[in-house]
Structures are given as C-alpha cells and as structure tokens.
Design a protein around this motif. Structure first.
Motif, PDB file in Angstrom:
ATOM      1  N   MET A   1     -18.123  12.299 -21.785  1.00  0.00           N
ATOM      2  CA  MET A   1     -18.573  11.596 -22.992  1.00  0.00           C
ATOM      3  C   MET A   1     -17.519  11.725 -24.089  1.00  0.00           C
ATOM      4  O   MET A   1     -16.994  12.803 -24.346  1.00  0.00           O
ATOM      5  CB  MET A   1     -19.891  12.184 -23.489  1.00  0.00           C
ATOM      6  N   THR A   2     -17.212  10.618 -24.739  1.00  0.00           N
ATOM      7  CA  THR A   2     -16.316  10.623 -25.906  1.00  0.00           C
ATOM      8  C   THR A   2     -17.166  10.648 -27.162  1.00  0.00           C
ATOM      9  O   THR A   2     -17.953   9.739 -27.410  1.00  0.00           O
ATOM     10  CB  THR A   2     -15.414   9.374 -25.905  1.00  0.00           C
ATOM     11  N   ARG A   3     -17.015  11.716 -27.939  1.00  0.00           N
ATOM     12  CA  ARG A   3     -17.813  11.888 -29.153  1.00  0.00           C
ATOM     13  C   ARG A   3     -17.070  11.282 -30.335  1.00  0.00           C
ATOM     14  O   ARG A   3     -15.913  11.613 -30.589  1.00  0.00           O
ATOM     15  CB  ARG A   3     -18.119  13.367 -29.388  1.00  0.00           C
ATOM     16  N   VAL A   4     -17.758  10.395 -31.066  1.00  0.00           N
ATOM     17  CA  VAL A   4     -17.119   9.609 -32.115  1.00  0.00           C
ATOM     18  C   VAL A   4     -17.828   9.810 -33.454  1.00  0.00           C
ATOM     19  O   VAL A   4     -19.062   9.735 -33.532  1.00  0.00           O
ATOM     20  CB  VAL A   4     -17.121   8.103 -31.765  1.00  0.00           C
TER      21      VAL A   4
ATOM     22  N   GLY B   1     -23.492  -1.168 -37.447  1.00  0.00           N
ATOM     23  CA  GLY B   1     -23.084  -1.960 -36.296  1.00  0.00           C
ATOM     24  C   GLY B   1     -22.211  -1.167 -35.338  1.00  0.00           C
ATOM     25  O   GLY B   1     -22.366  -1.255 -34.117  1.00  0.00           O
ATOM     26  N   LEU B   2     -21.298  -0.379 -35.890  1.00  0.00           N
ATOM     27  CA  LEU B   2     -20.429   0.449 -35.053  1.00  0.00           C
ATOM     28  C   LEU B   2     -21.230   1.519 -34.324  1.00  0.00           C
ATOM     29  O   LEU B   2     -21.010   1.779 -33.133  1.00  0.00           O
ATOM     30  CB  LEU B   2     -19.346   1.095 -35.920  1.00  0.00           C
ATOM     31  N   VAL B   3     -22.148   2.141 -35.049  1.00  0.00           N
ATOM     32  CA  VAL B   3     -22.998   3.166 -34.432  1.00  0.00           C
ATOM     33  C   VAL B   3     -23.818   2.558 -33.294  1.00  0.00           C
ATOM     34  O   VAL B   3     -23.911   3.122 -32.194  1.00  0.00           O
ATOM     35  CB  VAL B   3     -23.919   3.816 -35.483  1.00  0.00           C
ATOM     36  N   GLY B   4     -24.418   1.391 -33.537  1.00  0.00           N
ATOM     37  CA  GLY B   4     -25.218   0.734 -32.508  1.00  0.00           C
ATOM     38  C   GLY B   4     -24.400   0.367 -31.278  1.00  0.00           C
ATOM     39  O   GLY B   4     -24.855   0.526 -30.144  1.00  0.00           O
ATOM     40  N   LEU B   5     -23.176  -0.105 -31.504  1.00  0.00           N
ATOM     41  CA  LEU B   5     -22.296  -0.475 -30.395  1.00  0.00           C
ATOM     42  C   LEU B   5     -21.968   0.745 -29.543  1.00  0.00           C
ATOM     43  O   LEU B   5     -22.047   0.700 -28.311  1.00  0.00           O
ATOM     44  CB  LEU B   5     -21.012  -1.090 -30.955  1.00  0.00           C
ATOM     45  N   LEU B   6     -21.608   1.848 -30.197  1.00  0.00           N
ATOM     46  CA  LEU B   6     -21.237   3.061 -29.463  1.00  0.00           C
ATOM     47  C   LEU B   6     -22.427   3.664 -28.716  1.00  0.00           C
ATOM     48  O   LEU B   6     -22.294   4.136 -27.586  1.00  0.00           O
ATOM     49  CB  LEU B   6     -20.649   4.086 -30.432  1.00  0.00           C
ATOM     50  N   GLU B   7     -23.592   3.645 -29.352  1.00  0.00           N
ATOM     51  CA  GLU B   7     -24.777   4.212 -28.718  1.00  0.00           C
ATOM     52  C   GLU B   7     -25.212   3.407 -27.496  1.00  0.00           C
ATOM     53  O   GLU B   7     -25.788   3.959 -26.554  1.00  0.00           O
ATOM     54  CB  GLU B   7     -25.926   4.302 -29.729  1.00  0.00           C
ATOM     55  N   ALA B   8     -24.920   2.112 -27.511  1.00  0.00           N
ATOM     56  CA  ALA B   8     -25.328   1.254 -26.397  1.00  0.00           C
ATOM     57  C   ALA B   8     -24.333   1.269 -25.240  1.00  0.00           C
ATOM     58  O   ALA B   8     -24.667   0.865 -24.125  1.00  0.00           O
ATOM     59  CB  ALA B   8     -25.508  -0.186 -26.884  1.00  0.00           C
TER      60      ALA B   8
ATOM     61  N   PRO C   1     -21.940   2.941 -22.380  1.00  0.00           N
ATOM     62  CA  PRO C   1     -21.884   4.165 -21.568  1.00  0.00           C
ATOM     63  C   PRO C   1     -20.600   4.942 -21.837  1.00  0.00           C
ATOM     64  O   PRO C   1     -19.539   4.355 -22.069  1.00  0.00           O
ATOM     65  CB  PRO C   1     -21.921   3.634 -20.131  1.00  0.00           C
ATOM     66  N   GLY C   2     -20.729   6.266 -21.835  1.00  0.00           N
ATOM     67  CA  GLY C   2     -19.548   7.111 -21.998  1.00  0.00           C
ATOM     68  C   GLY C   2     -19.227   7.488 -23.425  1.00  0.00           C
ATOM     69  O   GLY C   2     -18.232   8.173 -23.677  1.00  0.00           O
ATOM     70  N   PHE C   3     -20.057   7.063 -24.382  1.00  0.00           N
ATOM     71  CA  PHE C   3     -19.805   7.368 -25.792  1.00  0.00           C
ATOM     72  C   PHE C   3     -21.018   8.053 -26.415  1.00  0.00           C
ATOM     73  O   PHE C   3     -22.159   7.767 -26.059  1.00  0.00           O
ATOM     74  CB  PHE C   3     -19.492   6.095 -26.590  1.00  0.00           C
ATOM     75  N   GLU C   4     -20.749   8.936 -27.352  1.00  0.00           N
ATOM     76  CA  GLU C   4     -21.805   9.608 -28.108  1.00  0.00           C
ATOM     77  C   GLU C   4     -21.408   9.625 -29.573  1.00  0.00           C
ATOM     78  O   GLU C   4     -20.271   9.956 -29.913  1.00  0.00           O
ATOM     79  CB  GLU C   4     -21.974  11.043 -27.609  1.00  0.00           C
TER      80      GLU C   4
ATOM     81  N   GLY D   1     -13.275  -7.617 -31.281  1.00  0.00           N
ATOM     82  CA  GLY D   1     -14.514  -7.685 -30.528  1.00  0.00           C
ATOM     83  C   GLY D   1     -14.950  -6.324 -30.018  1.00  0.00           C
ATOM     84  O   GLY D   1     -14.173  -5.361 -30.018  1.00  0.00           O
ATOM     85  N   PRO D   2     -16.207  -6.212 -29.567  1.00  0.00           N
ATOM     86  CA  PRO D   2     -16.737  -4.932 -29.077  1.00  0.00           C
ATOM     87  C   PRO D   2     -15.908  -4.336 -27.939  1.00  0.00           C
ATOM     88  O   PRO D   2     -15.659  -3.129 -27.925  1.00  0.00           O
ATOM     89  CB  PRO D   2     -18.144  -5.305 -28.595  1.00  0.00           C
ATOM     90  N   GLU D   3     -15.488  -5.174 -26.999  1.00  0.00           N
ATOM     91  CA  GLU D   3     -14.725  -4.654 -25.856  1.00  0.00           C
ATOM     92  C   GLU D   3     -13.405  -4.059 -26.315  1.00  0.00           C
ATOM     93  O   GLU D   3     -12.989  -2.997 -25.829  1.00  0.00           O
ATOM     94  CB  GLU D   3     -14.465  -5.771 -24.827  1.00  0.00           C
ATOM     95  N   ARG D   4     -12.755  -4.717 -27.247  1.00  0.00           N
ATOM     96  CA  ARG D   4     -11.461  -4.233 -27.743  1.00  0.00           C
ATOM     97  C   ARG D   4     -11.639  -2.915 -28.494  1.00  0.00           C
ATOM     98  O   ARG D   4     -10.827  -1.998 -28.361  1.00  0.00           O
ATOM     99  CB  ARG D   4     -10.824  -5.288 -28.650  1.00  0.00           C
ATOM    100  N   LEU D   5     -12.706  -2.827 -29.285  1.00  0.00           N
ATOM    101  CA  LEU D   5     -12.938  -1.597 -30.039  1.00  0.00           C
ATOM    102  C   LEU D   5     -13.208  -0.434 -29.101  1.00  0.00           C
ATOM    103  O   LEU D   5     -12.647   0.658 -29.269  1.00  0.00           O
ATOM    104  CB  LEU D   5     -14.094  -1.783 -31.011  1.00  0.00           C
ATOM    105  N   LEU D   6     -14.066  -0.643 -28.115  1.00  0.00           N
ATOM    106  CA  LEU D   6     -14.378   0.427 -27.165  1.00  0.00           C
ATOM    107  C   LEU D   6     -13.136   0.829 -26.370  1.00  0.00           C
ATOM    108  O   LEU D   6     -12.916   2.013 -26.101  1.00  0.00           O
ATOM    109  CB  LEU D   6     -15.498  -0.009 -26.225  1.00  0.00           C
TER     110      LEU D   6
END
Length: 227
Positions: free
Chosen positions: A1-4, A16-23, A25-28, A109-114
């Motif tokens: 898990m990557t903690r952000v 929005g950023l929090v929601g994206l990361l929480e949704a 996989p692999g991020f906390e 976009g979300p994919e680029r940010l992740l």
C-alpha cells in the motif's frame, strides 16, 4: 500500500483527490491538510510515502511546507509531488529546488495522477523529466545565472567524477536512465549508481534537484544540445 497525504486549500479539490485515492487499489490516504502548516504537522505524525502538495496556499505555501517536511523527516523522507494549475510556475521551480520529486498539473486525469504517485513512491524522482526541463529552462531564461535572488550559491561540481558530470548533464537534458545508458554505452544500473553518488556528494534529495543544480552551475544552458 502507498500511503498518501493530500494537501490542498480548496476543499473540493482535496475531497476529489482523497476520493480518487480511496477508490483505487494499492493506495491509502494517510491524512488530508488544508494548508502548509497542517501538512508539516501531519507529515510528521503519519509518515506518508508520498505527499500530494498544493503549491499556492495562504500562510505556509507549498515551497515552505516541502522544505520543513523534508528537513524534519525521521527515517526515509516522503516523496513530495507538487500539484499546480500551470506548469511554468516559479512556485513549482522553488518547490523542486527545495526537494520535491516532481510536479503534476491539476487537470491531469485520474490515471495519470495515480501513475505519478506510484512512480515517485517507487523512487522515480521525476514523473515528466522533459516537462521539468522546460520549466527550469524557462526560469533560467528569465533570471540568468544564479536563478533568482534567493537561490544561494550553487554546489561545487569539482567533487564529481567526469562520468558523474556526464550523467548529470544528460539527466538535466531530460534523458531517462535507459537513454543515458545507450548514449554512454554503459548499463542502466551503472547510470543509477552514478546518479545516486552524484546526489549524495551534492546533498540532493531528488532527481529534480539535480536538474536544477545542473542549470544553476552552468553545466547546461537553456536551449543547449542534449550532449
């Protein structure tokens, strides 16, 4: 898990950023902060892997927060990924100089940010080296030698070997480790070793700082050839 740790003074963007990361996989989400001072406190408390740092905030801005977080880190320092509304931003340059690992536009976009968070968490100090090169070159064009009144003296490159200087120069030109390896006829692992030694000798915390130093010392100049 990557903690952000998510830092932004605008609630809707932060949420929005929090929601994206929480949704994803692999991020906390380690925490969220609405200003730089709170970010410094939470970074020390939660010890995240990555900090998504807004750059322009009232009070303690992203540059100051980056400096404080990295200076006070106990153990491995978090990677700091700066979020900005436009790439040619002197605040972003200041954050890279302070030790941020890279930057990302807020309209990515979300994919680029992740992917960017994953990249810096994994040790890739620059997510978009060609874009960072463009930022540094634009800043150097405007300010010339020294790159601003608060830049301070650049480090002495005499401590580097000739090969380390070559690797630093090509890094500043936006080449990847693999491209540098091909150019110098060495392995990619050897490139990483030279760059890591360079960063240790010059007391640098990120590849982005190495790019900045290459311009500040005059090792490379804006618009010069990638050689």
């Amino acid at each position: 898990m990557t903690r952000v740790l998510v830092v932004d003074d605008q609630f809707l963007i932060r949420a929005g950023l929090v929601g994206l990361l929480e949704a994803a996989p692999g991020f906390e989400v380690a925490g969220e902060a609405g200003d730089g001072a709170e970010a410094v406190r939470l970074a020390a408390e939660t010890r995240p892997d990555v900090v998504l740092m807004d750059i322009r905030m009232p009070g303690v801005n992203g540059i100051e927060a980056t400096e404080r977080i990295l200076a006070r880190a106990e153990g491995p320092a978090p990677r700091i990924l700066v979020l900005t509304t436009f790439d040619l931003d002197e605040y972003v340059y200041g954050a890279l100089r302070a030790g941020a690992s890279g930057f990302l536009l807020k309209d990515s976009g979300p994919e680029r940010l992740l992917a960017a968070v994953t990249a810096v968490a994994g040790g890739d100090a620059l997510f978009a080296p060609s874009v960072t090169r463009r930022l540094v070159e634009a800043f150097a064009h405007r300010h010339g030698p020294g790159l601003g009144p608060d830049a301070g003296p650049p480090p002495d490159l005499d401590v580097l070997t000739s090969r380390e200087v070559e690797v630093l120069k090509l890094t500043a030109r936006g080449l990847s480790n693999l491209e540098i390896a091909d150019r110098l006829y060495i392995s990619e692992a050897t490139v990483k070793t030279h760059l890591n030694r360079t960063m240790t000798k010059l007391d640098l915390g990120s590849r982005a700082q190495a790019v900045v130093v290459a311009y500040e010392t005059g090792l490379v100049t804006p618009g010069g050839p990638a050689s």
